[in-house]
Each structure stands twice: as structure tokens, then as C-alpha cells.
Design a protein around this motif. Structure first.
Motif, PDB file in Angstrom:
ATOM      1  N   LEU A   1       4.861   8.591  15.205  1.00 29.27           N
ATOM      2  CA  LEU A   1       4.488   8.347  13.808  1.00 29.27           C
ATOM      3  C   LEU A   1       2.977   8.387  13.662  1.00 29.27           C
ATOM      4  CD1 LEU A   1       6.802   5.306  12.980  1.00 29.27           C
ATOM      5  CD2 LEU A   1       7.258   7.730  12.560  1.00 29.27           C
ATOM      6  N   THR A   2       2.500   8.767  12.479  1.00 31.80           N
ATOM      7  CA  THR A   2       1.072   8.653  12.206  1.00 31.80           C
ATOM      8  C   THR A   2       0.740   7.182  12.006  1.00 31.80           C
ATOM      9  OG1 THR A   2       1.249   8.791   9.790  1.00 31.80           O
ATOM     10  CG2 THR A   2       1.095  10.903  11.009  1.00 31.80           C
ATOM     11  N   ASP A   3      -0.529   6.843  12.102  1.00 28.73           N
ATOM     12  CA  ASP A   3      -0.943   5.452  11.860  1.00 28.73           C
ATOM     13  C   ASP A   3      -0.500   4.987  10.485  1.00 28.73           C
ATOM     14  OD1 ASP A   3      -2.133   5.207  14.354  1.00 28.73           O
ATOM     15  OD2 ASP A   3      -4.147   5.635  13.615  1.00 28.73           O
ATOM     16  N   ASP A   4      -0.675   5.832   9.472  1.00 32.44           N
ATOM     17  CA  ASP A   4      -0.302   5.446   8.109  1.00 32.44           C
ATOM     18  C   ASP A   4       1.202   5.250   7.971  1.00 32.44           C
ATOM     19  OD1 ASP A   4      -2.924   5.415   7.241  1.00 32.44           O
ATOM     20  OD2 ASP A   4      -2.842   7.437   6.392  1.00 32.44           O
TER      21      ASP A   4
ATOM     22  N   ARG B   1       5.931   7.342   0.344  1.00 39.91           N
ATOM     23  CA  ARG B   1       6.115   8.582   1.112  1.00 39.91           C
ATOM     24  C   ARG B   1       5.915   8.330   2.607  1.00 39.91           C
ATOM     25  NH1 ARG B   1       3.227  10.679  -3.158  1.00 39.91           N
ATOM     26  NH2 ARG B   1       1.294  10.695  -1.944  1.00 39.91           N
ATOM     27  N   ASN B   2       4.874   7.585   2.971  1.00 41.70           N
ATOM     28  CA  ASN B   2       4.638   7.268   4.386  1.00 41.70           C
ATOM     29  C   ASN B   2       5.795   6.478   4.981  1.00 41.70           C
ATOM     30  OD1 ASN B   2       2.140   8.510   5.022  1.00 41.70           O
ATOM     31  ND2 ASN B   2       1.068   6.924   3.886  1.00 41.70           N
ATOM     32  N   ARG B   3       6.284   5.507   4.232  1.00 41.52           N
ATOM     33  CA  ARG B   3       7.407   4.689   4.704  1.00 41.52           C
ATOM     34  C   ARG B   3       8.655   5.544   4.881  1.00 41.52           C
ATOM     35  NH1 ARG B   3      11.380   2.693   1.692  1.00 41.52           N
ATOM     36  NH2 ARG B   3      10.188   2.710  -0.239  1.00 41.52           N
ATOM     37  N   GLU B   4       8.943   6.402   3.907  1.00 41.15           N
ATOM     38  CA  GLU B   4      10.138   7.237   3.982  1.00 41.15           C
ATOM     39  C   GLU B   4      10.050   8.263   5.110  1.00 41.15           C
ATOM     40  OE1 GLU B   4      10.515   8.722  -0.021  1.00 41.15           O
ATOM     41  OE2 GLU B   4      11.386   6.839  -0.731  1.00 41.15           O
ATOM     42  N   ARG B   5       8.867   8.849   5.302  1.00 39.06           N
ATOM     43  CA  ARG B   5       8.683   9.791   6.415  1.00 39.06           C
ATOM     44  C   ARG B   5       8.878   9.073   7.751  1.00 39.06           C
ATOM     45  NH1 ARG B   5       4.415  12.233   3.418  1.00 39.06           N
ATOM     46  NH2 ARG B   5       2.913  10.951   4.511  1.00 39.06           N
TER      47      ARG B   5
ATOM     48  N   ASP C   1       7.041  -7.329   7.102  1.00 39.51           N
ATOM     49  CA  ASP C   1       6.368  -8.284   6.225  1.00 39.51           C
ATOM     50  C   ASP C   1       7.031  -8.410   4.861  1.00 39.51           C
ATOM     51  OD1 ASP C   1       4.112  -9.248   7.843  1.00 39.51           O
ATOM     52  OD2 ASP C   1       3.608  -7.121   7.904  1.00 39.51           O
ATOM     53  N   ASP C   2       8.082  -7.608   4.639  1.00 40.70           N
ATOM     54  CA  ASP C   2       8.862  -7.695   3.402  1.00 40.70           C
ATOM     55  C   ASP C   2       7.996  -7.485   2.160  1.00 40.70           C
ATOM     56  OD1 ASP C   2      11.305  -7.948   2.093  1.00 40.70           O
ATOM     57  OD2 ASP C   2      11.012 -10.098   1.751  1.00 40.70           O
ATOM     58  N   LEU C   3       7.056  -6.538   2.255  1.00 39.28           N
ATOM     59  CA  LEU C   3       6.198  -6.236   1.119  1.00 39.28           C
ATOM     60  C   LEU C   3       6.780  -5.076   0.319  1.00 39.28           C
ATOM     61  CD1 LEU C   3       2.600  -6.391   2.671  1.00 39.28           C
ATOM     62  CD2 LEU C   3       3.915  -8.227   1.612  1.00 39.28           C
ATOM     63  N   THR C   4       6.490  -5.042  -0.961  1.00 37.70           N
ATOM     64  CA  THR C   4       6.894  -3.922  -1.809  1.00 37.70           C
ATOM     65  C   THR C   4       5.956  -2.738  -1.556  1.00 37.70           C
ATOM     66  OG1 THR C   4       5.420  -4.516  -3.631  1.00 37.70           O
ATOM     67  CG2 THR C   4       7.629  -5.553  -3.624  1.00 37.70           C
ATOM     68  N   ASP C   5       6.328  -1.568  -2.049  1.00 36.31           N
ATOM     69  CA  ASP C   5       5.448  -0.406  -1.899  1.00 36.31           C
ATOM     70  C   ASP C   5       4.095  -0.659  -2.567  1.00 36.31           C
ATOM     71  OD1 ASP C   5       7.225   1.173  -0.410  1.00 36.31           O
ATOM     72  OD2 ASP C   5       8.215   1.903  -2.220  1.00 36.31           O
ATOM     73  N   GLU C   6       4.088  -1.372  -3.674  1.00 36.39           N
ATOM     74  CA  GLU C   6       2.830  -1.689  -4.362  1.00 36.39           C
ATOM     75  C   GLU C   6       1.960  -2.596  -3.497  1.00 36.39           C
ATOM     76  OE1 GLU C   6       5.886  -1.833  -5.767  1.00 36.39           O
ATOM     77  OE2 GLU C   6       5.674  -0.090  -7.096  1.00 36.39           O
ATOM     78  N   GLU C   7       2.575  -3.582  -2.853  1.00 34.38           N
ATOM     79  CA  GLU C   7       1.829  -4.491  -1.982  1.00 34.38           C
ATOM     80  C   GLU C   7       1.349  -3.782  -0.713  1.00 34.38           C
ATOM     81  OE1 GLU C   7       3.996  -8.711  -3.163  1.00 34.38           O
ATOM     82  OE2 GLU C   7       4.991  -7.358  -1.756  1.00 34.38           O
TER      83      GLU C   7
ATOM     84  N   CYS D   1       2.680   1.564   7.073  1.00 38.07           N
ATOM     85  CA  CYS D   1       3.444   1.375   5.830  1.00 38.07           C
ATOM     86  C   CYS D   1       4.853   0.887   6.117  1.00 38.07           C
ATOM     87  CB  CYS D   1       3.468   2.664   5.015  1.00 38.07           C
ATOM     88  SG  CYS D   1       1.861   3.067   4.279  1.00 38.07           S
ATOM     89  N   LEU D   2       5.490   1.443   7.138  1.00 39.40           N
ATOM     90  CA  LEU D   2       6.853   1.013   7.461  1.00 39.40           C
ATOM     91  C   LEU D   2       6.874  -0.424   7.956  1.00 39.40           C
ATOM     92  CD1 LEU D   2       9.828   1.801   7.611  1.00 39.40           C
ATOM     93  CD2 LEU D   2       9.414   2.546   9.965  1.00 39.40           C
ATOM     94  N   LEU D   3       5.964  -0.785   8.846  1.00 43.56           N
ATOM     95  CA  LEU D   3       6.006  -2.152   9.374  1.00 43.56           C
ATOM     96  C   LEU D   3       5.700  -3.184   8.301  1.00 43.56           C
ATOM     97  CD1 LEU D   3       3.240  -3.938  10.224  1.00 43.56           C
ATOM     98  CD2 LEU D   3       2.928  -2.002  11.703  1.00 43.56           C
ATOM     99  N   LEU D   4       4.796  -2.869   7.384  1.00 48.72           N
ATOM    100  CA  LEU D   4       4.520  -3.821   6.299  1.00 48.72           C
ATOM    101  C   LEU D   4       5.741  -3.983   5.390  1.00 48.72           C
ATOM    102  CD1 LEU D   4       0.895  -2.718   5.441  1.00 48.72           C
ATOM    103  CD2 LEU D   4       1.582  -4.983   6.245  1.00 48.72           C
ATOM    104  N   PHE D   5       6.465  -2.911   5.185  1.00 49.40           N
ATOM    105  CA  PHE D   5       7.657  -2.958   4.345  1.00 49.40           C
ATOM    106  C   PHE D   5       8.783  -3.708   5.057  1.00 49.40           C
ATOM    107  CE2 PHE D   5      11.630  -1.161   2.701  1.00 49.40           C
ATOM    108  CZ  PHE D   5      11.446  -1.314   1.332  1.00 49.40           C
TER     109      PHE D   5
END
Length: 149
Positions: A96-99, A130-134, A110-116, A103-107
Motif C-alpha cells: 500500500l502507499t503511505d496515504d 479513494r485512498n481507503r477504498e484502494r 480509529d473509527d473516523l469518518t472520511d471527513e475526519e 487513510c485505511l487505518l484511521l477509518f
């Protein structure tokens, strides 16, 4: 703007409420002592920036922690605990890329929304999604379709 005793009460409140989550976020990439040190620096920086603090400060605090970790190590906070548990997952995470990973680990963790998530990493919510889905798609493919998150 908060002043005097209000500022102290504000800092005490966010420290008590969010410190465990900030330390947990930082422990993914740091030894316990370094995570504690970076968490303290996060709250010192939050104090300095308190005029800009949002009503829901956790993503803002994680963003500060993320910036401090990146400044110290040159990389975002990685996905180490889960990757350590399984060699196949570790190999998939390394692709995976860093981004994407951030993004996936924060989602997920950490149970954060895409906005957070976007607030933490400094991008727009569509890019965070997009990063989370990829990342999810790459992991699902690498793990043979067994991932459901």
C-alpha cells in the motif's frame, strides 16, 4: 476564544478525553516512551493552536500527532500492530502507499469518518475515501478476498 481558566479547563478536558486515543495512534509506530513523548508534544501544540481548535478535536489532535511523527521520522504513522500479527497481511500492507495505509487505518482502527480522516492527513474527503477504498481493494485481493472491512 477561551481565556484564562477556560483555556486550562479546555486543555484538561481534551487531555483527559482524547489522550488515550492519541497515544494509541502513536504507539502503532513508536516505542511506548516515544509515543508518550509525541502525545505530550501533540497537546503542547494543541495548546499553541487552541484558537483554531474545532468543537470535535480528536481528528485535529490526530492530525497534529501525525504531523509531529512525520516531522520526526519522515513517514506517516504505519499500520504495524496488525501487520506484525500475520505475515501475509504484513506483505499486503507493504504494497500500500503511505496515504492508502494511513487513510485505511484511521477509518478502521480509529473509527473516523472520511471527513475526519481527511482532516488528519490534510486532503479532501473524496481523496481520503479513494485512498481507503484502494487500500481495502488491494488488501482484499492480496488476502484472497477474505477482508470484509
Amino acid at each position: 476564544m477561551r481565556t484564562g481558566a477556560d483555556d486550562e479547563a479546555w486543555l484538561d478536558g481534551i487531555w483527559r478525553r482524547h489522550r488515550p486515543r492519541v497515544v494509541g495512534f502513536l504507539r502503532r509506530a513508536s516505542e511506548p516512551n516515544e509515543a508518550e513523548d509525541l502525545a505530550e508534544q501533540t497537546f503542547i501544540e494543541a495548546w499553541r493552536r487552541r484558537v483554531a481548535a474545532p468543537d470535535q478535536p480528536l481528528p485535529w489532535l490526530l492530525g497534529i500527532a501525525h504531523q509531529l511523527h512525520r516531522a520526526r521520522h519522515g513517514t506517516p504513522v504505519p499500520w504495524t500492530p496488525l501487520a506484525r500479527a500475520d505475515a501475509q497481511l504484513a506483505a499486503a500492507c507493504a504494497e500500500l502507499t503511505d496515504d492508502e495505509r494511513t487513510c485505511l487505518l484511521l477509518f478502521v482502527l480509529d473509527d473516523l469518518t472520511d471527513e475526519e480522516v481527511a482532516e488528519v492527513v490534510g486532503c479532501d474527503p473524496a481523496a481520503a475515501r479513494r485512498n481507503r477504498e484502494r487500500a481495502r481493494d488491494k488488501l482484499r485481493h492480496a488476502l484472497g478476498g477474505v477482508m470484509t472491512a
